[in-house]
Design a protein around this motif. Structure first.
Motif, mmCIF file in Angstrom:
data_model
loop_
_atom_site.group_PDB
_atom_site.id
_atom_site.type_symbol
_atom_site.label_atom_id
_atom_site.label_comp_id
_atom_site.label_asym_id
_atom_site.label_seq_id
_atom_site.Cartn_x
_atom_site.Cartn_y
_atom_site.Cartn_z
ATOM 1 N N GLN A 120 1.667 2.816 3.651
ATOM 2 C CA GLN A 120 1.271 1.460 3.835
ATOM 3 C C GLN A 120 2.151 0.346 3.067
ATOM 4 N N ARG A 121 2.969 0.810 2.027
ATOM 5 C CA ARG A 121 4.174 0.080 1.508
ATOM 6 C C ARG A 121 5.373 0.305 2.342
ATOM 7 N N ARG A 157 4.318 -10.543 11.541
ATOM 8 C CA ARG A 157 5.706 -11.377 11.375
ATOM 9 C C ARG A 157 6.174 -11.882 12.566
ATOM 10 N N ALA A 190 4.760 -2.247 5.180
ATOM 11 C CA ALA A 190 4.849 -3.568 4.440
ATOM 12 C C ALA A 190 6.211 -3.959 4.640
ATOM 13 N N PRO A 194 2.304 -5.097 10.227
ATOM 14 C CA PRO A 194 2.970 -5.994 9.629
ATOM 15 C C PRO A 194 4.234 -6.602 10.526
#
Length: 229
Positions: A33-34, A69, A37, A65
């Motif tokens: 997940q990081r 964006r 991101a 993500p």
């Protein structure tokens, strides 16, 4: 066209070193997940005009993500999903991984008629990936991002890019959320510009031999194998 081929973020099956290629597949780990991101900032210099992901959950979660964006819709396509493990599905033993790698990189070397046990052959795998690349080119976008899978990206790039071969693809890592950047067009040919952050043809050190997800071959021999899925 500029084509960004992005490997998905880390999954529990990556951690467990399993050949996990079936739909819908696992979600991302907290690290995955990081990693997802962080993609928008990592690709902030790219003017992405179209965004694709495979039918496996992990690629769609990795693409979210970027979609947020850029404001782009994620186009979900089965053609860029991972190379089917067939009878090897959810195995992580050395024999299964060796069979998977031998088959995948056999396709990259030109033996596209070879079939994964219980799965697809190289002709079928290339055809489905090519179809999505063709669709991406038809959007007219100058830069297209595709969130796909390690083995699929490495195999396709080795076959379709004129400056990358099976030796390169099999000995250069592509870790989770690693990006292979190509330029070209269907029918005209492709060249790899960058592989996991390095300009192709301008390496400052010798490549490390690696398995399908970019782990050291020594690690495959000495430790439980890491696989792409």
């Amino acid at each position: 066209m500029r084509l960004l081929l992005i490997r998905h973020g880390q999954t529990p099956s990556n951690v467990k070193h399993l050949l996990d290629t079936a739909e819908p597949g696992p979600a991302l780990t907290p690290l995955g997940q990081r990693q997802a991101a962080a993609l928008p900032d990592a690709l902030a210099g790219e003017e992405i005009g179209a965004l694709f992901a495979s039918t496996l959950l992990r690629t769609q979660l990795t693409a979210e993500p970027l979609a947020t964006r850029t404001g782009l819709e994620v186009r979900v396509r089965r053609g860029i999903r991972e190379l089917f493990a067939g009878d090897l599905e959810m195995r992580g033993d050395d024999r299964a991984v060796e069979t998977y790698l031998t088959t995948v990189f056999g396709w990259a070397a030109g033996d596209t008629g070879r079939r994964m046990p219980g799965g697809e052959n190289g002709v079928e795998a290339l055809r489905r990936f090519d179809a999505v690349v063709d669709e991406a080119a038809a959007t007219g976008a100058r830069t297209v991002a595709m969130v796909s899978h390690g083995a699929a990206i490495r195999m396709w790039a080795a076959v379709r890019a004129e400056n990358v071969d099976v030796e390169f693809a099999s000995t250069h890592e592509l870790l989770n959320t690693g990006v292979v950047i190509l330029s070209g067009a269907p029918g005209e040919g492709w060249r790899v510009q960058e592989w996991a952050g390095r300009s192709v043809g301008h390496e400052d050190s010798a490549p490390e031999a690696s398995g399908p997800a970019g782990e050291s071959v020594d690690d495959i021999e000495d430790d439980p194998p890491t696989v792409n899925a």
